[in-house]
Each structure stands twice: as C-alpha cells, then as structure tokens.
Design an enzyme around this catalytic site. Structure first.
Site, PDB file in Angstrom:
ATOM      1  N   ARG A  74       0.829  -1.068  -0.074  1.00 47.20           N
ATOM      2  CA  ARG A  74       0.120  -0.068   0.158  1.00 47.20           C
ATOM      3  C   ARG A  74       0.815   1.254  -0.029  1.00 47.20           C
ATOM      4  NH1 ARG A  74      -3.623  -2.796  -1.338  1.00 47.20           N
ATOM      5  NH2 ARG A  74      -5.715  -3.301  -0.545  1.00 47.20           N
ATOM      6  N   HIS A 121      -2.181   0.848  -9.528  1.00 48.09           N
ATOM      7  CA  HIS A 121      -2.763  -0.250  -8.364  1.00 48.09           C
ATOM      8  C   HIS A 121      -3.432  -1.191  -9.274  1.00 48.09           C
ATOM      9  CE1 HIS A 121      -4.260  -0.403  -4.117  1.00 48.09           C
ATOM     10  NE2 HIS A 121      -3.858  -1.568  -4.667  1.00 48.09           N
ATOM     11  N   GLU A 145      -3.572   7.893  -4.131  1.00 45.99           N
ATOM     12  CA  GLU A 145      -4.120   7.358  -5.497  1.00 45.99           C
ATOM     13  C   GLU A 145      -5.494   7.986  -5.894  1.00 45.99           C
ATOM     14  OE1 GLU A 145      -4.472   3.109  -5.069  1.00 45.99           O
ATOM     15  OE2 GLU A 145      -2.286   3.019  -4.719  1.00 45.99           O
TER      16      GLU A 145
END
Lengths: 329, 329
Positions: free
Chosen positions: A247, A294, A276
């Site tokens: 993450r 991602h 993000e």
C-alpha cells in the site's frame, strides 16, 4: 405457501439478505449471479428515506464490501446488526479492523485469489526496474533506437539480495518465484517463521542494509505506516531498489521522491501510492522508476474467481460454519 | 634479450597476436586488459596499405569478434591464417558458420554468460505483455489515471500453457523460471530431449495450437528463418501471445504486424526485429505489444564477465586445449 424444498428456487423474500457496499456505480459484473442466491440490499438503488430500506438496513447481518470502498464506524452505525464483513479485496486498509473487532464483527478477505497475481506482478516490476523493460519500450516508441543506437545497460536479476518485508501469502510466493532466478532472499516480519530457511531480520533497517532490492508485501497498519522512511532508504543505498505492491502508506512518498530525484537510491517499481490516483509528478521524468496504476492484484481470471469465494464466505456465515478466509483481528 | 619468465611481463612483440574485429568505434571497455595479455591487431587503428599491418593480417590465427559485427567469407579472405573465431555474443547469425566449417575454422561463443539474462528478460516480457506493465507505466506518466480511473485488466500468468521453441541453454532456463509461476511448459526443438519432462511437439504448428504463449529461443538458421509464419500465428489464435528474444528473422514480421493490427493475435513482446534498429511504426500505437531495443542479453554484470570467458577461449586456443565454449559446426 408451502415451505420450499432446498432444491427448488426460493421466492426472493426468502433469500438471505446481503448488503452490497460499493462505490456509487462501481461495476459489479456478477450482480445477477449474486441476486440469484441472495436478496441484495443496495443503497445505490434505494432511497435512504424509504422505511422498508431503513428496516432492512437495521436488520442486515452481512456486509459485502466490493473493491476498496471504506468501511468505518459511521458506515457500521448505519447497519447495526452487521456481524460479518466479506471483503472482495486482499488488502484491508479500507476497513476499520479495530472498529470491527470492538463490535465483534468478523471479517473475511480474498487474499488467496490475488496472492499469485500480486507475486507475479512484484517479480514483473523487479525485472522491469533492473532490466529497464518499460524504459526500453518508451525508447523504441519514441523512435530513439535508430537515432541514439545505444540503450543504457540494465542489471542482472540473479545473485541479487532481495529483502521481503512481510512474508505472508504474497511474500512467500514472491520468494519462491525469485529463487528460480537465482536471487538470495531475506525477510522481515513481526516474528521469525521457523519453517522458513531465508535469513530473518528483526527490523527493516537491518534488512535494508543487507538488501540490493526491498520488496514491500506487508499489510498496511498503524505499525507499518511509513515503515520505509529516510533511514531505511539511506540504509538501502544509492544502488538500492524499492518495489511496492503493498500500500502507498508503507512508504514516506515525499522522501522517496527526493531520494529518487537526487539519485540517492537506484530505482523503484511502484504499484501503489499515498494519494491514488495521484502520482507525484516529479516521478514522471525518471527512467529508473516504473509506475503502475494499482493493479498488481487484478487480472481477468482473479476477478472471475471472486464470486465463488465471496459466496462461499457468505454461505459459511449463514450456515454458522467457519469462514473460508477469515482475517485474524 | 633473454627468454622471459612466464611470470614477468613479456615484451609486446612476444604477446600472442589477436585480431579485434569490431564495428568502427564500437566501444571495447576492456581493451587495456586485452592489450596487457595479447598483441591486439585492430583494423580500426591501422592503415590498410601499411605493409606491416598487411603481413600481420595474413598471419593472425585468431579473430576476436566483438558484439554483432559480421564475419563472412570476404572478411575471412582478408585473414587467411585464421583458425579460430572467438565471439563475444551468444547468438551467431552474424557469423557465416557454414563458411567457417568449410575453412576448418573453429568458433566459440559466449552463451553461458548471457543465458540467464536472456531467460530473465523473456520472463519479464511475458509478465509485461500479460499484466500490461509498460502500458500501465505509459498510462500513469500520461496523467491518465485520475482522468480515466479504470485501467484495462491484465491476464494471469499461472496456468498458462507456454510453448518454448528451442530448448537450449536459454529455453531450459525460461522453463525453469516459469514453472515457479505455475505455467505449463511444452517445447519444440530439432529432436525430443529424453531427459526433459515437458511435452514435446515435433513441429511448431502443433506447439502453437497447444500454447497460450509462444516463446522463441532458438537459433537463427536457414531452417528457422520465418519459423513463425501466418500459419503458426493462426494456430496460436486470437488470444495467443508471442515473445521473441531470439532473432528478428525467426518471425515473418510483416505478417506479425498485420495479425497484431487486426487483433488476430493477442499480443507480443519483442526484443528483436528483422531490420534493427528499425521497428515497424504500426506497432508504436498498440498497447498489447512491448518493444525492446535488442537488450535481452545485455546487463552490466554480463558485460563485465565477457573478458574472462573471451580470454579463456583465446588462451585455450594458443595452448592447443579444447575451447571453453566451442560451437558445434
């Protein structure tokens, strides 16, 4: 109406009630399949003030959390009877696990479906950064090959010391793959794993000092927030490479950008970022980084495998059986 | 002058004579090292009409062929005493092997230095095409992530049937690595290899029919010229992927471009092309291809390992010992 036989189609009202918790309009390709098995309560499709919806909200016992839509105490307050959160994701930092524990809510995730894909992607990023695959692709597409002739040399994969931070389902699979390339694996995790032969480092700083490449595959928790900070980057050194498929919050991103721009670490392969979908602009001009939206966990095949594990967890809950992939809180 | 002891520095004229055959101005980082061991005859640095140079050209017994500079009968005519060609490369299609055989010239290559790197790169390209790593990097750098949000799903690596064309040093290493990802391996080569468990396909067409992904790791010869033609691409099918880390001539590139542009195969990862450094322009707009400037074999570490194997081969030749990596002609 007679009680229906288990083999016959039940009337919709008799199906178990499941709350579908998703970002407005987030596509759920398997909704028809889910609707054939459960009575789906979908806040996207119903009015908040509808008394029938409100009554169901107060009685629903299971929350199906699609993708990375947050589950926090405010959300849980709306559904006070929820006893179980079934997540479609592998990572769980969008779910307030402490709050779930406090309320006695069980949580299941989908890690086994995604672990192989995430591990594959981590290795792909590692090869890409070392061997400059994306950079080479950019070089060719820009028409530079006939002009410049020479492309900068990449680095060998074999023989590199790879430090894996978090040796869970994903980290173990990364190690297994990289052994086939002749990499030397070490790891850091909360506790040493006696069944594992790789050298264990009790703190990430020592692991970074030992490693040529650091791969982050641990969970995002308050303990792992900015686990890769200035000191870890300094320990990794000017040639060191960071791969993050965990993450964004695992890395102090602002520091990382500084280290990369100043050439104080060797490169990075990043699938995740702190904010993000926003990626720091200063990384766009660097050829020693690979930037990815991602997507380490997501393949067509993994998405297709989601409904089975989701439904198995839901069915286990309603049958009072152990969840298939319950997360230890 | 007394005969020098082997442990003392010999006078330059006593060092064994080696012809350095390289593209004009091609950088040879290890030239000082080579010069410390051999008397290097370098046509780049001497005049063709110098009688001393001509005399040495006619007497030199060993030709050190740097990178991919061609060795053909015209070149060999200039050096009529050459008995041995030492190549720094793994592939040998720049060397006229038939002509070497006809003249009784032995040839050594450098395959063992590069095999791991080429295999790593093949796996990197495979992951990249399936999981869209370079495409994702382009997507992020173009600032599209916050705008489009969704990035197209990639495909899982595990479970894919990978057909390896040419199961030599490189092909075997590719297979070993891909086993760690859960791929199913099959192969085609001139003859089945009894010690190998992978299923053998006696022709590439059958292998392509069986495969999800075809990896080309065979030599470039007259037999393998355009071994991947229209029929093979049709057999591979609309979802099929081609990875080429061999030589451009293995694929009918014009056909490949047509198949890719029309969506009649699924994708390609190409390190080599028919007319390098020129890459067909129509590939530049495709997101299902990864383009690479012929660099699968080249890493900093492999380049650094070249002089050792080159010098071992040269020394073996002068000592009348078997060459370290002699190519069977």
């Amino acid at each position: 109406m007679a009680l229906s036989d288990g083999h016959q189609t039940s009337a919709p009202t008799e199906l178990p009630l499941v709350l579908l918790h998703r970002e407005p309009n987030f596509p759920v390709r398997f909704l028809p399949l889910l609707r054939s098995r459960y009575r789906i309560l979908d806040p996207n499709e119903e009015s908040d003030s509808d008394p029938k919806f409100l009554a169901l909200s107060r009685s629903v016992r299971i929350l199906l959390c699609w993708a990375l839509f947050p589950v926090n105490s405010q959300i849980l307050d709306r559904y006070p009877s929820v006893e179980c959160v079934v997540a479609t994701s592998a990572g769980l930092d969008h779910i307030d696990l402490a709050e779930c524990r406090r309320r006695g809510i069980r949580v299941s995730n989908n890690s086994d479906i995604f672990s192989d894909d995430v591990a594959d992607y981590a290795v792909g990023l590692l090869i890409d950064v070392l061997r400059r695959v994306s950079y080479g692709d950019r070089f060719v597409r820009a028409g530079l090959w006939p002009v410049k002739q020479e492309f900068p040399l990449g680095l060998k994969v074999g023989g590199k010391r790879v430090g894996i931070v978090g040796l869970g389902n994903i980290g173990l699979r990364i190690g297994k793959r990289l052994e086939g390339f002749g990499c030397i694996i070490g790891y850091n995790s909360r506790k040493p794993k006696p069944e594992i032969q790789y050298p264990y480092f009790s703190n990430i700083l020592e692991l970074a000092q030992w490693s040529d490449i650091l791969i982050l595959s641990c969970s995002s928790t308050t303990e792992t927030f900015h686990i890769v900070d200035k000191n870890v980057m300094t320990a990794l050194g000017r040639e060191g490479i960071i791969i993050n498929i965990g993450r964004g919050s695992l890395i102090d991103e602002k520091e990382l950008c500084g280290f990369l721009v100043r050439g104080e670490i060797g490169g990075a392969g990043l699938d995740v970022f702190e904010n993000e979908p926003y990626v720091p602009r200063e990384l766009f001009d660097l050829n020693n980084v690979v930037l990815s939206p991602h997507k380490a966990a997501i393949t067509t095949e993994a998405i297709e495998a989601i409904p089975e594990i989701v439904m198995k967890n839901i069915d286990a809950f309603f049958s009072n059986k152990p969840l298939l992939s319950e997360v230890s809180l």
